[in-house]
Design an enzyme around this catalytic site. Structure first.
Site, PDB file in Angstrom:
ATOM      1  N   THR A   1      -0.060  -2.411  -6.486  1.00 49.07           N
ATOM      2  CA  THR A   1       0.856  -2.578  -5.354  1.00 49.07           C
ATOM      3  C   THR A   1       0.557  -3.803  -4.502  1.00 49.07           C
ATOM      4  O   THR A   1       1.366  -4.160  -3.645  1.00 49.07           O
ATOM      5  CB  THR A   1       0.816  -1.329  -4.450  1.00 49.07           C
ATOM      6  OG1 THR A   1      -0.515  -1.135  -3.971  1.00 49.07           O
ATOM      7  CG2 THR A   1       1.276  -0.097  -5.214  1.00 49.07           C
ATOM      8  N   ASP A   2      -0.596  -4.460  -4.726  1.00 48.66           N
ATOM      9  CA  ASP A   2      -0.958  -5.592  -3.859  1.00 48.66           C
ATOM     10  C   ASP A   2       0.135  -6.656  -3.813  1.00 48.66           C
ATOM     11  O   ASP A   2       0.441  -7.205  -2.757  1.00 48.66           O
ATOM     12  CB  ASP A   2      -2.260  -6.232  -4.344  1.00 48.66           C
ATOM     13  CG  ASP A   2      -3.483  -5.411  -3.975  1.00 48.66           C
ATOM     14  OD1 ASP A   2      -3.354  -4.499  -3.137  1.00 48.66           O
ATOM     15  OD2 ASP A   2      -4.564  -5.678  -4.520  1.00 48.66           O
TER      16      ASP A   2
ATOM     17  N   THR B   1      -3.879   0.381  -9.301  1.00 49.99           N
ATOM     18  CA  THR B   1      -4.434   1.683  -8.943  1.00 49.99           C
ATOM     19  C   THR B   1      -3.916   2.805  -9.828  1.00 49.99           C
ATOM     20  O   THR B   1      -4.656   3.730 -10.169  1.00 49.99           O
ATOM     21  CB  THR B   1      -4.099   1.983  -7.464  1.00 49.99           C
ATOM     22  OG1 THR B   1      -4.745   1.014  -6.632  1.00 49.99           O
ATOM     23  CG2 THR B   1      -4.563   3.374  -7.061  1.00 49.99           C
TER      24      THR B   1
END
Length: 325
Positions: free
Chosen positions: A84-85, A11
């Protein structure tokens, strides 16, 4: 030498709908107010341009190797920007193999750069501060978002969209960034690092399954697992329980591969000998399962796969979980 910043995807690098390819590391850092004023030399490099959810063990170990070489050549610290996943898993993977005193800092963003209140710039600024802070040396891999410093060992992504998603339920953050100053409250104990460069074929072959136990679970999905995987992590109820009907299947698997028992709750340990009914932690340990202590299912899977890739046997694996869990 300053800080080496390794930019992946995620992101933090997504410019917005219809705006083309991801942002480069140079573009990400150029948008950070106050970064130049820190006076920290930055060596920005683009590596592994993939979303966090698409990263592999091998890819991230390559990132760690690049970071390790940079520190050996004089870098004071390393910052990695990524999606961040999978950040809570890649952080722990790095922590297990990181041999240096220099901080290895991971950060990212929950809002795209074009969104109102984008958090990426603040997170990058905080991460660079931590990477150069004397107080953070010797702390291993750290996750820095929302002006908090978390140990890779404890951090979890706890919310799908919140900018405060990263938390350490068992311990709280190690420190905070306050008025531009890194304030470390504690430093976690460090253990001897695992081999950082396992043979890629052995790593590929060291497949570890994760089974989350659910109501009325009979283990049907585990049939034939011993033919396709080298290890299994079980995310059990509460303190480490499974349906009684599932226990014999897990015991049979434990005769063929290491089976690690964790809790699906998100915080707290599995127990060892408080309950004794079929499917309890006592029963499962008697059947050969290895307890993970405080390690959550995702971290346990990372540790088990690295150990298997390094050729560890069951006793070595049990000892490693007793030490690190």
């Amino acid at each position: 030498m300053g800080v080496v910043l390794l930019a992946l995807g995620g992101t933090i690098s997504v410019p917005g709908r219809g705006r083309g390819a991801r942002l480069s590391g140079a573009e990400i850092t150029a948008a950070v107010p106050g970064l130049t004023e820190l006076g920290v030399p930055l060596d920005v490099r683009d590596v592994q341009a993939v979303p966090g959810g698409s990263l592999t063990f091998a890819q991230f170990l390559d990132v760690v190797a690049i970071a390790s070489r940079a520190v050996a050549e004089g870098a004071d610290g390393v910052v990695v920007t990524q999606g961040t996943d999978s950040l809570e898993e890649t952080a722990f993977l790095a922590d297990l193999v990181w041999p240096h005193e220099a901080p290895f800092v991971l950060t990212g963003a929950m809002r795209q750069p074009a969104m109102a209140g984008a958090d990426g710039p603040a997170n990058v600024l905080a991460a660079v501060r931590v990477a150069t802070a004397p107080e953070a040396r010797g702390a291993g891999a750290l996750v820095v978002l929302n002006d908090e410093v978390h140990a890779a060992r404890w951090v979890r992504k706890t919310h799908s969209t919140s900018t405060a998603t990263f938390a350490s339920p068992n311990t709280g953050p190690l420190g905070h960034i306050v008025e531009g100053r890194v304030r470390m409250l504690l430093i976690p104990p460090r253990h001897e690092p695992l081999p950082a460069g396992p043979d890629r074929k052995r790593l590929e072959d060291a497949r570890v399954a994760l089974h989350v136990v659910t109501l009325d679970d009979d283990g049907d999905r585990l049939q034939g697992l011993e033919a396709t995987h080298r290890g299994l992590v079980v995310a059990g109820f509460g303190v480490g329980h499974v349906p009684g009907a599932l226990a014999p299947r897990l015991g049979a698997l434990a005769e063929h591969m290491p089976v690690v028992l964790t809790s699906r709750t998100g915080s707290g340990p599995v127990l060892r000998h408080t309950y004794s009914a079929p499917g309890s932690e006592t029963d499962l340990r008697r059947r050969g399962l290895i307890d993970s202590g405080f390690l959550d299912p995702y971290k346990a899977r990372v540790l088990l796969r690295l150990l298997l890739a390094a050729g560890a046997g069951r006793d070595d694996i049990a000892e490693a979980f007793a030490l690190r869990g």
